[in-house]
Every structure is written in C-alpha cells, then in structure tokens.
Design an enzyme around this catalytic site. Structure first.
Site, PDB file in Angstrom:
ATOM      1  N   LYS A 126       0.542  12.029  -3.759  1.00  0.00           N
ATOM      2  CA  LYS A 126       1.558  12.053  -2.791  1.00  0.00           C
ATOM      3  C   LYS A 126       2.889  11.444  -3.420  1.00  0.00           C
ATOM      4  O   LYS A 126       3.957  11.989  -3.296  1.00  0.00           O
ATOM      5  CB  LYS A 126       1.294  11.080  -1.679  1.00  0.00           C
ATOM      6  N   GLU A 196      -2.735   4.224   1.247  1.00  0.00           N
ATOM      7  CA  GLU A 196      -1.672   4.760   0.818  1.00  0.00           C
ATOM      8  C   GLU A 196      -0.612   4.898   1.814  1.00  0.00           C
ATOM      9  O   GLU A 196       0.707   4.813   1.403  1.00  0.00           O
ATOM     10  CB  GLU A 196      -2.172   6.397   0.220  1.00  0.00           C
ATOM     11  N   HIS A 200       3.594   2.812   2.259  1.00  0.00           N
ATOM     12  CA  HIS A 200       5.233   3.403   2.384  1.00  0.00           C
ATOM     13  C   HIS A 200       5.972   2.835   3.414  1.00  0.00           C
ATOM     14  O   HIS A 200       7.088   2.926   3.645  1.00  0.00           O
ATOM     15  CB  HIS A 200       5.304   5.004   2.744  1.00  0.00           C
TER      16      HIS A 200
END
Length: 333
Positions: A126, A196, A200
């Site tokens: 990503k 994950e 962010h």
C-alpha cells in the site's frame, strides 16, 4: 498467448491470515493455477500435487499453523526460507503479508534474492515509501532472475491500472482521485490489514500501529463505531502513476472508509481521472467497482492476474520490478 491449461502454473501464498485464506478461495476454481505451497509465521505446507484448502484452513484455525498439516506441513521459525528451499518448481508467490514494519516486504524480496530463487513475486503493498524501498532492489532483482510485480491489489492495483488506461484520452492529467469503501464482517479476520489502515490515521504511524495490542485496536474501533475514515493517505498509487509517466505524484489523492463490523461497503469504490483532451476540453473518467465485490475479490483477483502476467514476462527473460500501472493483468481461467 501461452496455454497453461495442460500444465497449470504452480503458485504459493506467503501469509495465511484473512487475505491469504481468501486467496485460496479465489484460486480454488482456477484451472490455470495450482496452489501447492503456503507459509505462516510458525510453519509451512507444501504438496506438489496441490494443497487442500478446507484442510489447511481447519488446521490453521484449530492449531495456529500450517506446520501441523499432515503429512505436508512442517513447523519452522524460518518458514519462508525453508519453504522456498523445499518447494521446487513453484512459478510464483503471492505475498499476502502485512507490510509491518514498512521495510518488511523489501526484506522478504531480499530473502528470495539471497536464496537464489528465480520466479515471480506479487504483492498488494500500500505505502509509497514501501515501493521506494523495493525500487532500491531493482538491479538486484534483475540479476537474480526475479520478476517482481508490486502494488497489484485493488488500490493500488486494479484502480491504478484503470487510471493508467483512462489517461489515454488526455494530453494532460490534472488529477487522479481514488475513493474506496471496504466492509468486513469483523476486524479479527484481517488483523494486519486493519493495523496498516490505522497507521494512516492522524496521530498514528506504522510502528505505533504495529505495537498496538488487540485490546487497544478494539478500544479504538469502539470509539469510532468500527469505522476508519482515511484521508490523503500515503498510498503507492501516486508513485506507480508517476513511474508510468501518467502524472506527478502530487496530483494523486487516495482516501476512503473501512467498516470493520459490516461486510457491506460503506461507500462505492471508484477512481476519477480528470484531464485535458487534445481539443482543449476538460473531462473526467470514472471507474467504479461493483458494490457486491468484496475486498478479498478485488485484491486477490488482480493479484493472480498480475502473477500470470509476471510469469509470462519471466518466461521471456524479463526480470526486475514492475507495477500495476505498467503491466496489464492477464485473466486466469
């Protein structure tokens, strides 16, 4: 086009959490691919005639590792290394692994290089910075005879490829805006993927998300009613489109909503590509994924399409790092 029907491509899956198990469901009906190898943190399984999905999932669920699978499993603290040494003839691996820490995928690639393995690797990575780390291995991958396909999931991946295709209508790209909606029944099925995503959020990074206990993740999700709202993410679509010559990375934005308690998507997933045509007209192309296609289908389907494309490149002696914005996936029957 090469016909693989009589001799299916032999593939392995590294990582056997939610994404890895979903990948086996995508592979199950395929005639052109045979799933022969898999590894988790504690062990691996290999069968040259193919692994049984139901048995593997049952063993992993009940005992915590494919290493307990009889007679094809082996317990090991160095599962990837030992699997690669043991599993002769595997054409390619799907790296269904969490990129935690951010350098993890590059370290796995280096492991394959050092083992002298030749074949195709595919990831659904990503982060932009993670792809940058892989780019540093470009020459080594070529010399090792490895064809590495990076960013080959949904986004980056399917939507990045759609943006690259849509860009052909324009002489100048003004913006690429990717918005995604992901719904899963419960976050525990995709623990690493959710971590994950948490990385962010404002106030979080990869290391903080990686260090969170399950209880801390659960507490955060309770605060947000199970929703993760992500904006202006560091997402590899930007570097991939830049490398492909589509547009500079500052013209690419990615964001969306992940619902960790509901399999229904909280919003539709799409990519909008705005540009100027040769006539001077400003226009926007929109490519929208069907709301009833799951995250697993939209990640694993393209990953194996890119694995097939990578195998075709590898058979032609083309090695090195490629992304979903540079190579079209090939449909796997």
């Amino acid at each position: 086009m090469t016909n693989f029907t009589s001799s299916p491509m032999r593939v392995g899956i590294l990582g056997f959490g939610g994404l890895g198990q979903a990948a086996t469901a995508v592979l199950a009906p395929k005639q052109e691919m045979l799933w022969v190898a898999a590894a988790d943190q504690k062990g691996y399984a290999y069968s040259p005639t193919g692994l049984n999905r139901d048995r593997c999932i049952s063993v992993y669920r009940d005992q915590g590792s494919l290493g307990y699978l009889e007679p094809n499993g082996t317990l090991s603290s160095q599962s990837i290394e030992e699997l690669v040494k043991t599993a002769a003839g595997v054409d390619g691996y799907f790296l269904a692994l969490p990129n935690l820490p951010n350098s993890f995928m590059a370290s796995v690639a280096r492991q394959f290089i050092e083992l002298g393995w030749r074949g195709v690797l595919v990831d659904a990575i990503k982060r932009t910075s993670a792809v940058e780390l892989l780019l540093e291995l470009q020459d080594e991958l070529k010399q090792a005879g490895i064809t590495y396909m990076s960013g080959c999931g949904a986004t980056p991946g399917l939507l990045t490829a759609a943006a690259a295709l849509a860009a052909q209508s324009y002489t100048e790209i003004h913006s690429v805006n990717i918005t995604f909606g992901v719904g899963i029944a419960n976050w525990e099925a995709y623990r690493a993927t959710i971590r994950e995503d948490i990385a962010h959020l404002d106030g979080y990074d990869v290391e903080r998300a990686r260090a969170m206990s399950d209880a801390e993740v659960e507490a955060l999700l309770n605060e947000t009613n199970g929703l993760l709202k992500l904006e202006n993410m560091e997402h590899a679509d930007d570097i991939m489109l830049e490398l492909a010559g589509i547009c500079s990375r500052d013209r690419v934005t990615v964001g969306g909503i992940v619902d960790t308690r509901n399999p229904k998507k909280p919003l539709s997933t799409n990519v909008q590509i705005t540009g100027r045509t040769f006539e001077g007209k400003i226009s926007t192309h929109t490519f929208t994924l069907g709301d009833d296609t799951s995250m697993a289908a939209n990640v694993c389907g393209p990953a194996f399409g890119y694995l097939k494309a990578g195998i075709q490149l590898h058979k032609r002696g083309i090695y090195g790092l490629f992304t979903a914005a540079e190579i079209m996936p090939q449909f796997v029957r």
